[in-house]
Design an enzyme around this catalytic site. Structure first.
Site, PDB file in Angstrom:
ATOM      1  N   THR A   1       0.840  -1.174   0.071  1.00 18.43           N
ATOM      2  CA  THR A   1       0.171   0.065   0.049  1.00 18.43           C
ATOM      3  C   THR A   1       0.856   1.274  -0.058  1.00 18.43           C
ATOM      4  OG1 THR A   1      -0.110   0.050   2.366  1.00 18.43           O
ATOM      5  CG2 THR A   1      -1.835  -1.033   1.353  1.00 18.43           C
TER       6      THR A   1
ATOM      7  N   GLU B   1      -6.111  -3.319   0.238  1.00 17.52           N
ATOM      8  CA  GLU B   1      -6.402  -4.303   1.205  1.00 17.52           C
ATOM      9  C   GLU B   1      -7.639  -5.269   1.002  1.00 17.52           C
ATOM     10  OE1 GLU B   1      -5.198  -1.424   1.860  1.00 17.52           O
ATOM     11  OE2 GLU B   1      -4.077  -0.901   3.947  1.00 17.52           O
TER      12      GLU B   1
HETATM   13  P1  AMP Z   1      -5.030   2.463  -2.667  1.00 14.40           P
HETATM   14  O1  AMP Z   1      -5.056   1.030  -1.408  1.00 14.40           O
HETATM   15  O2  AMP Z   1      -4.071   3.102  -2.867  1.00 14.40           O
HETATM   16  O3  AMP Z   1      -5.832   2.150  -3.661  1.00 14.40           O
HETATM   17  O4  AMP Z   1      -5.874   3.539  -1.677  1.00 14.40           O
HETATM   18  C1  AMP Z   1      -7.458   3.296  -1.108  1.00 14.40           C
HETATM   19  C2  AMP Z   1      -7.779   4.419  -0.913  1.00 14.40           C
HETATM   20  O5  AMP Z   1      -7.935   5.280  -2.113  1.00 14.40           O
HETATM   21  C3  AMP Z   1      -9.275   3.940  -0.120  1.00 14.40           C
HETATM   22  O6  AMP Z   1      -9.139   3.795   1.261  1.00 14.40           O
HETATM   23  C4  AMP Z   1      -9.860   5.609  -0.020  1.00 14.40           C
HETATM   24  O7  AMP Z   1      -9.281   6.652   0.738  1.00 14.40           O
HETATM   25  C5  AMP Z   1      -9.331   6.327  -1.768  1.00 14.40           C
HETATM   26  N1  AMP Z   1     -10.229   5.652  -2.495  1.00 14.40           N
HETATM   27  C6  AMP Z   1     -10.489   4.752  -3.339  1.00 14.40           C
HETATM   28  N2  AMP Z   1     -11.485   4.885  -4.122  1.00 14.40           N
HETATM   29  C7  AMP Z   1     -12.347   5.810  -3.927  1.00 14.40           C
HETATM   30  C8  AMP Z   1     -13.374   6.558  -4.347  1.00 14.40           C
HETATM   31  N3  AMP Z   1     -14.225   5.965  -5.300  1.00 14.40           N
HETATM   32  N4  AMP Z   1     -13.752   7.868  -3.736  1.00 14.40           N
HETATM   33  C9  AMP Z   1     -13.175   8.344  -2.781  1.00 14.40           C
HETATM   34  N5  AMP Z   1     -11.806   7.617  -2.349  1.00 14.40           N
HETATM   35  C10 AMP Z   1     -11.191   6.635  -2.802  1.00 14.40           C
END
Ligand code: AMP
Length: 541
Positions: free
Chosen positions: A185, A330
């Site tokens: 992550t 995750e």
């Molecule tokens: P990652 O693990 O790098 O994909 O990041 C995940 C995080 O991205 C989530 O916990 C959210 O905070 C943010 N995220 C993913 N999709 C969205 C969405 N459609 N709208 C707002 N935040 C999002």
């Protein structure tokens, strides 16, 4: 009493086996990193994945070993994924957008033995090689003709590797809970942490995203994952497409509006998926050149909140249905989809839009709820907001090598770190990251909602809100803005614009202007850096 059904392990290679037998003739099309369009079939992908698996075995890679990929979405990257997972090894996707030091940390932490990479990323490999002594070789995914001059000690030409191998190889039979994928992550705090997927979780997740209200891929369709295999597993499309025999179109390294449009058009893509930025570039290209999207039916958007303008332009101008999705590394990574429900069919267009803009509802195999600081569940009323927690068979129960300690609560729920509300239709809407929410007088102010309203001002290019310590209220919001070039908006102008659009007590205590707002390697606003930058900031009393 046990049921009397077969123990058929859910293993990733079985997906490709299915594609070979039932959809062997289906096309896989790639814009190669070298330039030309490459096309072949699932049957050929299968054969080459087997060659890759056998070659890896000959190199001494075996069950549980970790092999990294640092690569774009291409047919060769697909072969490497299935080749690595097919010998019971773990395929670790390295993200080239991270800083070199992060890649070094991650490659060493994961104990990568080989790295499969594209021509584009050879300089990154050269930069990390001396700091990653565990890496035995770099497999450059190209042919002899295109092999670059490189100072890498052990650069292996992928096409030579495959030519020296053959297809006579049995997939290694591991148990379904065996690890097969690893993705770190990006994390805005602390070191990156590894999420270790199993064969079972990947197969189940691919089934989840193939539900009709999610991707619902069909053999009669063509899918293009623009979302990269190196970040959040290309949203499971590398598994979901061969599982359904859907034509697969891989965009390679070119993600600009023109290149994406060319592939959508020529390959008659019906479904595609990516983050909002990609779609903004495509829409701009379409509008500037008066182009259309005659084949595209559906587009999936996620990774960050989808702005209304993207949904409206796709749906109104091109007849393309938008589904908003949310998830995280995750969660394999998808957690929600904003597909409409019957209750919404009678709603006005504006009311339906409100639901489209929410992150959506959980498919089967994702359980989610919101809880307060004490872990007590909050009502699904669309107003109460709290910590979003999730559980399911494709959601992490711990990080690789135990980093971060225990991550599940007593009931097995994982705290996503997002703050959200859930409405009576089950639609979840993110209101903040837990660490970014502003706690004012015991109540929470959503920094994201404030930012969204502020950027509605035509003179503002970007906005970020952070909490500044306050003697009476605990914290109060500070709005940090970047102006559009040549505009003269000031503090009072911004505050006046916000009047009536937000609750009175949400009104920022101050507005400051900066030249630039810092972002993480994956494009998220770096609130931690902003908080450091504005440490000790005095709000006007
Ligand atoms: P990652 O693990 O790098 O994909 O990041 C995940 C995080 O991205 C989530 O916990 C959210 O905070 C943010 N995220 C993913 N999709 C969205 C969405 N459609 N709208 C707002 N935040 C999002």
């Amino acid at each position: 009493m046990s049921g009397l059904m077969q123990d058929w392990p859910l293993l990733v290679p079985s997906i490709l086996e299915h594609a070979r037998i039932n959809h062997g003739e289906q096309e896989v099309v790639t814009r190669t990193v070298e330039g030309p369009i490459h096309r072949y079939t699932y049957a050929e992908l299968y054969g080459r994945a087997k060659r890759c698996a056998k070659a890896l075995s000959k190199l001494g890679v075996g069950e549980g070993d970790v092999v990294a990929t640092l690569a774009w979405n291409t047919h060769r990257h697909m072969e490497a994924w299935y080749g690595i997972m097919g010998i019971g090894a773990v395929c670790h996707t390295l993200n080239p957008r991270l800083f070199t030091e992060q890649i070094v940390y991650i490659a060493n932490h994961a104990e990568d033995q080989y790295v499969f990479t594209d021509l584009t990323f050879v300089p990154i490999c050269e930069a990390i090689e001396s700091q990653c002594p565990g890496i035995k070789g770099f497999v450059i995914m190209t042919d002899r003709e295109h092999m670059p001059e490189t100072r890498l000690d052990n650069a292996i030409c992928y096409e030579d590797l495959l030519a020296d191998s053959d297809e006579d190889f049995e997939w290694t039979q591991v148990e379904e809970n065996a690890a097969c994928g690893l993705c770190y992550t990006s994390g805005t705090t602390g070191n990156p942490k590894g999420v270790l997927y199993s064969h079972r979780s990947n197969v189940l997740h691919a089934l989840t995203v193939n539900q009709a209200d999610a991707f619902g891929l069909k053999a009669s369709e063509a899918v293009m994952p623009v979302v990269p295999m190196f970040h959040a597993n290309a949203w499971a499309i590398a598994f979901a497409a061969p599982m359904t025999g859907t034509k697969l179109v891989m965009p390679g390294s070119e993600m600009d509006g023109k290149s994406i449009h060319e592939l959508l058009d020529r390959e008659q893509v019906t479904f595609t998926a990516a983050v909002p930025t990609v779609w903004l570039m495509l829409l701009q290209h379409l509008e500037e050149n008066d182009l259309s999207l005659p084949h595209l039916e559906r587009v999936m958007i996620g990774g960050s909140a989808v702005p209304e303008t993207i949904v409206a332009r796709f749906e109104d101008n091109y007849g393309v249905t938008v589904t908003h999705g949310w998830g995280m590394t995750e969660m394999s990574p998808l957690g929600t989809f904003s597909a409409m429900k019957p209750a919404m069919s009678d709603m006005s267009k504006d009311d339906r839009m409100k639901f489209k803009l929410k992150q959506g509802r959980a498919p089967y195999m994702v359980e989610m709820k919101i809880v307060d600081d004490d872990g007590k569940e909050l009502p699904r009323d669309g107003e109460s907001f709290g910590h979003l927690v999730v559980r399911g068979p494709a959601i992490a129960k711990g990080y690789y090598k135990g980093e971060g300690g225990e991550i599940l609560d007593g009931d097995g729920f994982f705290d996503t770190g997002d703050v959200a509300h859930i409405d009576e239709h089950g639609f979840m809407q993110i209101t903040d990251r837990a660490k970014d929410v502003i706690k004012s007088g015991g109540e929470w102010i959503s920094s994201i909602e404030l930012e969204n309203v502020a950027v509605g001002h035509p003179d503002l290019a970007e906005a970020a809100v952070i909490g500044i310590p306050h003697p009476k209220w605990d914290e109060r919001p500070l709005l940090i803005c970047v102006k559009n070039e040549g505009t003269s908006i000031d503090r009072d102008g911004v505050l006046e614009f916000l009047q009536g659009k937000i609750a009175k007590w949400w009104m920022p205590d101050d507005v400051v202007f900066v030249d630039e707002i810092p972002h993480t390697a994956t494009g998220k606003i770096q609130k931690r850096t902003l908080r450091e930058q504005f440490d000790g900031y005095k709000l006007p009393s």
